[in-house]
Design a protein around this motif. Structure first.
Motif, PDB file in Angstrom:
ATOM      1  N   SER A 149       0.821  -1.210   0.000  1.00 33.14           N
ATOM      2  CA  SER A 149       0.000   0.000   0.000  1.00 33.14           C
ATOM      3  C   SER A 149       0.856   1.263   0.000  1.00 33.14           C
ATOM      4  N   TYR A 150       2.164   1.104   0.123  1.00 27.00           N
ATOM      5  CA  TYR A 150       3.090   2.238   0.096  1.00 27.00           C
ATOM      6  C   TYR A 150       3.371   2.612  -1.361  1.00 27.00           C
ATOM      7  N   HIS A 151       3.054   3.841  -1.723  1.00 25.04           N
ATOM      8  CA  HIS A 151       3.210   4.263  -3.115  1.00 25.04           C
ATOM      9  C   HIS A 151       4.088   5.500  -3.276  1.00 25.04           C
ATOM     10  N   ALA A 152       4.764   5.900  -2.220  1.00 25.07           N
ATOM     11  CA  ALA A 152       5.617   7.081  -2.338  1.00 25.07           C
ATOM     12  C   ALA A 152       6.747   6.867  -3.336  1.00 25.07           C
ATOM     13  N   TRP A 153       7.130   5.597  -3.532  1.00 28.09           N
ATOM     14  CA  TRP A 153       8.241   5.298  -4.439  1.00 28.09           C
ATOM     15  C   TRP A 153       7.969   5.762  -5.864  1.00 28.09           C
ATOM     16  N   PHE A 155       6.446   8.351  -6.879  1.00 30.45           N
ATOM     17  CA  PHE A 155       6.509   9.794  -7.067  1.00 30.45           C
ATOM     18  C   PHE A 155       7.933  10.342  -6.937  1.00 30.45           C
ATOM     19  N   GLU A 156       8.881   9.474  -6.652  1.00 32.16           N
ATOM     20  CA  GLU A 156      10.261   9.919  -6.524  1.00 32.16           C
ATOM     21  C   GLU A 156      10.938  10.018  -7.880  1.00 32.16           C
ATOM     22  N   SER A 157      11.814  10.995  -8.021  1.00 31.10           N
ATOM     23  CA  SER A 157      12.520  11.199  -9.282  1.00 31.10           C
ATOM     24  C   SER A 157      13.469  10.045  -9.543  1.00 31.10           C
ATOM     25  N   HIS A 158      13.677   9.778 -10.830  1.00 26.53           N
ATOM     26  CA  HIS A 158      14.578   8.692 -11.216  1.00 26.53           C
ATOM     27  C   HIS A 158      15.991   8.974 -10.711  1.00 26.53           C
ATOM     28  N   GLY A 159      16.562   7.994 -10.004  1.00 26.68           N
ATOM     29  CA  GLY A 159      17.920   8.140  -9.475  1.00 26.68           C
ATOM     30  C   GLY A 159      17.983   8.821  -8.126  1.00 26.68           C
ATOM     31  N   LYS A 160      16.832   9.241  -7.575  1.00 23.21           N
ATOM     32  CA  LYS A 160      16.803   9.910  -6.271  1.00 23.21           C
ATOM     33  C   LYS A 160      15.874   9.138  -5.337  1.00 23.21           C
ATOM     34  N   THR A 161      16.345   7.987  -4.897  1.00 29.34           N
ATOM     35  CA  THR A 161      15.539   7.104  -4.057  1.00 29.34           C
ATOM     36  C   THR A 161      15.791   7.406  -2.592  1.00 29.34           C
ATOM     37  N   SER A 162      14.721   7.602  -1.833  1.00 27.46           N
ATOM     38  CA  SER A 162      14.839   7.910  -0.407  1.00 27.46           C
ATOM     39  C   SER A 162      15.201   6.657   0.382  1.00 27.46           C
ATOM     40  N   PHE A 163      15.652   6.875   1.616  1.00 26.47           N
ATOM     41  CA  PHE A 163      16.007   5.744   2.476  1.00 26.47           C
ATOM     42  C   PHE A 163      14.786   4.882   2.768  1.00 26.47           C
ATOM     43  N   SER A 164      13.630   5.514   2.999  1.00 22.59           N
ATOM     44  CA  SER A 164      12.415   4.742   3.304  1.00 22.59           C
ATOM     45  C   SER A 164      12.016   3.865   2.129  1.00 22.59           C
ATOM     46  N   THR A 165      12.176   4.359   0.897  1.00 23.34           N
ATOM     47  CA  THR A 165      11.855   3.556  -0.283  1.00 23.34           C
ATOM     48  C   THR A 165      12.828   2.409  -0.451  1.00 23.34           C
ATOM     49  N   LYS A 166      14.110   2.647  -0.175  1.00 23.96           N
ATOM     50  CA  LYS A 166      15.104   1.577  -0.246  1.00 23.96           C
ATOM     51  C   LYS A 166      14.786   0.479   0.762  1.00 23.96           C
ATOM     52  N   LEU A 167      14.436   0.887   1.991  1.00 23.02           N
ATOM     53  CA  LEU A 167      14.071  -0.095   3.021  1.00 23.02           C
ATOM     54  C   LEU A 167      12.819  -0.842   2.612  1.00 23.02           C
ATOM     55  N   TRP A 168      11.832  -0.104   2.102  1.00 22.96           N
ATOM     56  CA  TRP A 168      10.578  -0.736   1.646  1.00 22.96           C
ATOM     57  C   TRP A 168      10.852  -1.760   0.548  1.00 22.96           C
ATOM     58  N   ARG A 169      11.716  -1.409  -0.394  1.00 20.46           N
ATOM     59  CA  ARG A 169      12.011  -2.312  -1.505  1.00 20.46           C
ATOM     60  C   ARG A 169      12.650  -3.605  -0.999  1.00 20.46           C
ATOM     61  N   HIS A 170      13.559  -3.492  -0.046  1.00 13.52           N
ATOM     62  CA  HIS A 170      14.185  -4.694   0.514  1.00 13.52           C
ATOM     63  C   HIS A 170      13.159  -5.573   1.223  1.00 13.52           C
ATOM     64  N   LEU A 171      12.225  -4.946   1.946  1.00 14.16           N
ATOM     65  CA  LEU A 171      11.202  -5.718   2.656  1.00 14.16           C
ATOM     66  C   LEU A 171      10.262  -6.415   1.675  1.00 14.16           C
ATOM     67  N   VAL A 172       9.849  -5.710   0.625  1.00 13.12           N
ATOM     68  CA  VAL A 172       8.965  -6.320  -0.376  1.00 13.12           C
ATOM     69  C   VAL A 172       9.664  -7.489  -1.055  1.00 13.12           C
ATOM     70  N   THR A 173      10.931  -7.314  -1.382  1.00 12.75           N
ATOM     71  CA  THR A 173      11.696  -8.399  -2.008  1.00 12.75           C
ATOM     72  C   THR A 173      11.779  -9.603  -1.072  1.00 12.75           C
ATOM     73  N   MET A 174      11.982  -9.353   0.214  1.00 12.98           N
ATOM     74  CA  MET A 174      12.083 -10.437   1.189  1.00 12.98           C
ATOM     75  C   MET A 174      10.751 -11.176   1.310  1.00 12.98           C
ATOM     76  N   PHE A 175       9.643 -10.432   1.369  1.00 15.28           N
ATOM     77  CA  PHE A 175       8.334 -11.067   1.512  1.00 15.28           C
ATOM     78  C   PHE A 175       7.878 -11.746   0.223  1.00 15.28           C
ATOM     79  N   SER A 176       8.416 -11.323  -0.918  1.00 13.89           N
ATOM     80  CA  SER A 176       7.978 -11.877  -2.197  1.00 13.89           C
ATOM     81  C   SER A 176       8.433 -13.311  -2.410  1.00 13.89           C
TER      82      SER A 176
END
Length: 791
Positions: A149-153, A155-176
């Motif tokens: 349900s997290y969709h902030a990723w 709206f982020e500019s290409h190449g400018k990924t926030s720490f929260s999005t990086k953490l979210w991506r790792h968690l989604v990959t782990m749960f997938s």
């Protein structure tokens, strides 16, 4: 009886051969004699029956296993053993992890002389462990749904990924997990949210501002404010209630009211098409190409029905809904008096083939397996070699599916509800899909200027009677070996068909292949029974209905003005180098082309997907904005500097990207207003604002067709193995329909449709305007790179 059989044989000597093959297929015969009953069994046929049943049970077992794997995802069945062993280990260590719950379960179990105290304890621990395991699964699913349900990723500019999005991506990959199945993520996908009325109306007024003068806009603003104040609170409550109850608050109403309740022809107006490979034709043998592709489709269907396909994921991480794929095969749109319905069946073992006015039923299985490509080629060649004439009314029978829905529904009830007509129609409607062995040659030919145009029109409507437009899709095989697909729209959107089509074309060329002579590889069973010709008894009254449907459909088909443009000056590779979204680039080029073509702006529809939500389909991006119109006017004003034009372009592109992202994340405008309108009709509430919104014409309707969803072909190694994509018919009588496809890095294909009957439109003219707009914007963005590209 003997005279009738002899008469038929004199008319068609092939009947004798068919009867002989049918005789060989009999599994047993018995004869009553004075000595008793003489029973003769065919070992071969009984073996086929055994293999068919074995295949059926194997398929059920695989579906059951995959259903369990999907149901417990992101956990696995083996995790139950881990939980069970952990609970048992703590009990042997005299530790009660259940805090007394195991003892409570033990006391509630019925007492039996056959169960010892130790058995009672083990059974109680097993029940507790199972409940704990299932609770953990529900918790994991809830956490995973919260992550999705997290969709902030987005709206982020290409190449400018926030720490929260990086953490979210790792968690989604782990749960997938490592190897999810097609439906593994379905239960974890979030529901489509209902936007606030204030946000929707604010965005709506913003979208129409550049299209209305001050007086008309003030009137619309007043209507919107009255609606927001008086009517929307009550309507919104019902919509929120539906969103809590239903899986998706839009999809069922969208399918019913936009597609199934429509009484106009679905040919051209709703159905869409997909093209074959652009530059490559693996074989010019019609039957062989059809044999390979049908076999590849059967392979895809098997993976689909077992849920073994990999789910599609945005950025390779975010899963998208796979629900639409369920109805790809064995599906038909059935006409009704007031509304149609979609009939989806389980595994169908035949398809129906149309060739020169005749319908043939072809079995797809033999001895519990799919027919091999060479066997399918043999069956299709038999149909091509069949010289029998169509029965009265049979030639243009499929025109019923091309005309208005009400006459087709009436004719179906009156003339196709009994006898051979019912049996033959059932064969068509229950088939896996529909195949047309066309008697024409089509495809892209660079030596023929309008070849792509004729190819597209053939796929879109054909002769109006040689495609069964109600089937989920019709596969079309041309005499030169080229292919195409015509797809019905109510059951799914274009990316779903595109996914299957990419798999089929890649499998055909790189896995199945052909002999040096162009035939399918392998040696199949030469003794297969010939395809069965469907029988019809169509009365003269029904033939008149068929004629009327054909005449009406022919007028629609003849009015389609189509132009296909292969734009190879540059592609998305060069666009991305200028730090611009390729989709935003195209949409702004379309706005510039529209203004140059008609001298005014119009309401513009661009389809975006909402498949990041469960049962999501599409949303509308309103591409004509104040920012885009300002840029277009600057491009047409010779006194404006290029630096200002570039600045306005960047603002317009950023605006478009933001709107596209809002639509993808459930904050679009049009689906919300559409559902509010449906609620108002149920409640008998008259809303002038909603009436006005829903009656506005989309004079420019656009869609980007996705490519390389599966990445089965390395385009760097095989650059010619690309498809020209697909397209659709014009949506408005005085407007354009534009489908565009980014083919690799250096080619963009445009499929442009309009109507000859409109004096305001010309597809070729609009295509030239698009080409000029593309070049002008590219020169504005990167003149240096453009010059290097030309050199």
């Amino acid at each position: 009886m003997h005279v009738r059989l002899e008469s038929i044989c004199n008319k068609d000597r092939r009947y004798v051969t068919v009867m002989a093959e049918a005789h060989q297929a009999v599994g047993f015969r018995f004869t009553v004699t004075p000595d008793g009953v003489d029973l003769q069994l065919s070992r071969e046929v009984l073996n086929h029956i055994y293999l068919s049943r074995l295949t059926s049970w194997r398929k059920r077992a695989i579906r059951f296993k995959n259903g369990i794997l999907t149901g417990v995802y992101p956990a696995s069945p083996s995790s139950w053993l881990i939980v069970m062993m952990a609970i048992m280990s703590t009990m042997y260590a005299r530790i009660d992890p259940s805090m007394g719950m195991i003892d409570t379960i033990k006391r509630t179990l019925p007492v039996s002389d056959y169960l010892t105290i130790q058995t009672h304890t083990v059974l109680s621990a097993t029940l507790f462990a199972t409940g704990l395991w299932y609770s953990l699964i529900l918790m994991l699913k809830y956490i995973f749904k919260a992550l999705l349900s997290y969709h902030a990723w987005i709206f982020e500019s290409h190449g400018k990924t926030s720490f929260s999005t990086k953490l979210w991506r790792h968690l989604v990959t782990m749960f997938s997990g490592r190897r999810p199945l097609l439906y593994s993520f379905q239960a974890s996908l979030p529901s489509l949210p209902v936007p606030s009325v204030d946000d929707t109306i604010r965005r709506y007024l913003e979208s129409v501002r550049p299209l209305l003068d001050d007086n008309v806009y003030n009137t619309m603003e007043a209507l919107a404010n009255d609606f927001k104040k008086d009517q929307s609170p009550n309507l919104q409550k019902y919509l929120i209630l539906k969103s809590w109850w239903a899986t998706n608050y839009v999809s069922d109403w969208w399918e019913e009211y936009i597609y199934l309740r429509g009484r106009n022809p679905i040919m051209v107006n709703s159905n869409f098409y997909a093209m074959d490979l652009l530059y490559v034709t693996p074989t010019h043998r019609q039957a062989a190409r059809a044999g390979n592709v049908v076999h590849a489709m059967l392979q895809y269907r098997r993976k689909l029905e077992r849920g073994e396909l990999a789910p599609l994921r945005a950025l390779g991480v975010v899963p998208m809904c796979s629900q639409q794929m369920e109805r790809m095969f064995n599906t038909t749109r059935i006409p009704g008096m007031e509304t149609d319905f979609v009939q989806h069946l389980s595994d169908r073992k035949h398809l129906v083939v149309y060739h020169k006015g005749r319908f043939f039923k072809v079995w797809l299985y033999y001895g519990g397996r799919h027919l091999l490509p060479s066997e399918l080629e043999t069956q299709f060649q038999r149909i091509l070699d069949d010289n029998t004439q169509p029965q009265p009314g049979e030639l243009k029978l499929a025109a019923l599916t091309a005309g208005n829905r009400f006459p087709w529904a009436q004719a179906r009830l009156k003339y196709f509800n009994q006898g051979c007509n019912k049996a033959s129609l059932d064969a068509i409607e229950t088939s896996a899909f529909f195949l047309t062995l066309d008697d024409e040659a089509h495809g892209y030919d660079p030596d023929k200027p309008r070849s792509l145009d004729h190819y597209a029109k053939s796929l879109l409507h054909g002769k109006c009677y040689d495609r069964w437009f109600d089937k989920s899709f019709t596969l079309i095989a041309y005499t030169n070996g080229k292919l195409g697909v015509n797809a019905e729209h109510s059951w799914a959107d274009a990316p779903i068909v595109g996914h299957m089509w990419e798999y089929v074309l890649a499998t055909d060329c790189f896995h199945l292949g052909y002999t040096d002579e162009g035939h399918c590889k392998g040696d199949g069973n030469k003794g297969l029974a010939a395809p069965a010709k469907l029988q019809w008894d169509i009365p003269l009254e029904c033939q008149e209905v068929i004629k009327d449907s054909y005449t009406f459909a022919k007028e629609i088909a003849d009015d389609v003005d189509f132009y296909g443009n292969l734009f190879d000056e540059f592609g998305k590779g060069l666009i991305k180098k200028s730090r611009t979204s390729p989709d935003a680039f195209i949409q702004l080029a379309l706005q510039l082309a529209q203004f140059r073509d008609k001298g005014e702006f119009c309401l513009t529809y661009e389809a975006s997907m909402t498949r990041m939500f469960r049962e999501g389909r599409t949303e509308t991006v309103r591409s004509c904005t104040s920012e885009s119109t300002a840029f277009v006017r600057a491009m047409e004003d010779k006194s404006t500097t290029n630096s200002l034009r570039l600045e306005l372009f960047r603002k317009a592109a950023d605006k478009h990207q933001n709107m596209y992202r809002l639509s993808m994340t459930g904050s679009g405008i049009d689906r919300h207003l559409f559902c509010l309108y449906i609620v108002s009709k149920y409640l008998n509430i008259d809303s002038p604002f909603l009436k006005k919104v829903l009656s506005e014409p989309w004079r420019l309707s656009t869609s980007q067709t996705p490519q390389q969803q599966l990445n089965m072909v390395d385009l760097n190694q095989f650059p010619r193995y690309v498809s020209a994509g697909g397209g659709f018919g014009p949506v408005a009588d005085d407007g354009y329909g534009v489908s565009y496809i980014f083919v690799g890095e250096n080619l963009i294909t445009f499929h442009i449709s309009s109507k000859f009957s409109s004096p305001e439109t010309d597809s070729i003219r609009f295509g030239k305007n698009i080409q000029r707009a593309m070049l002008d914007i590219c020169e504005l963005l990167s003149p240096k790179e453009k010059n290097e590209k030309q050199v």
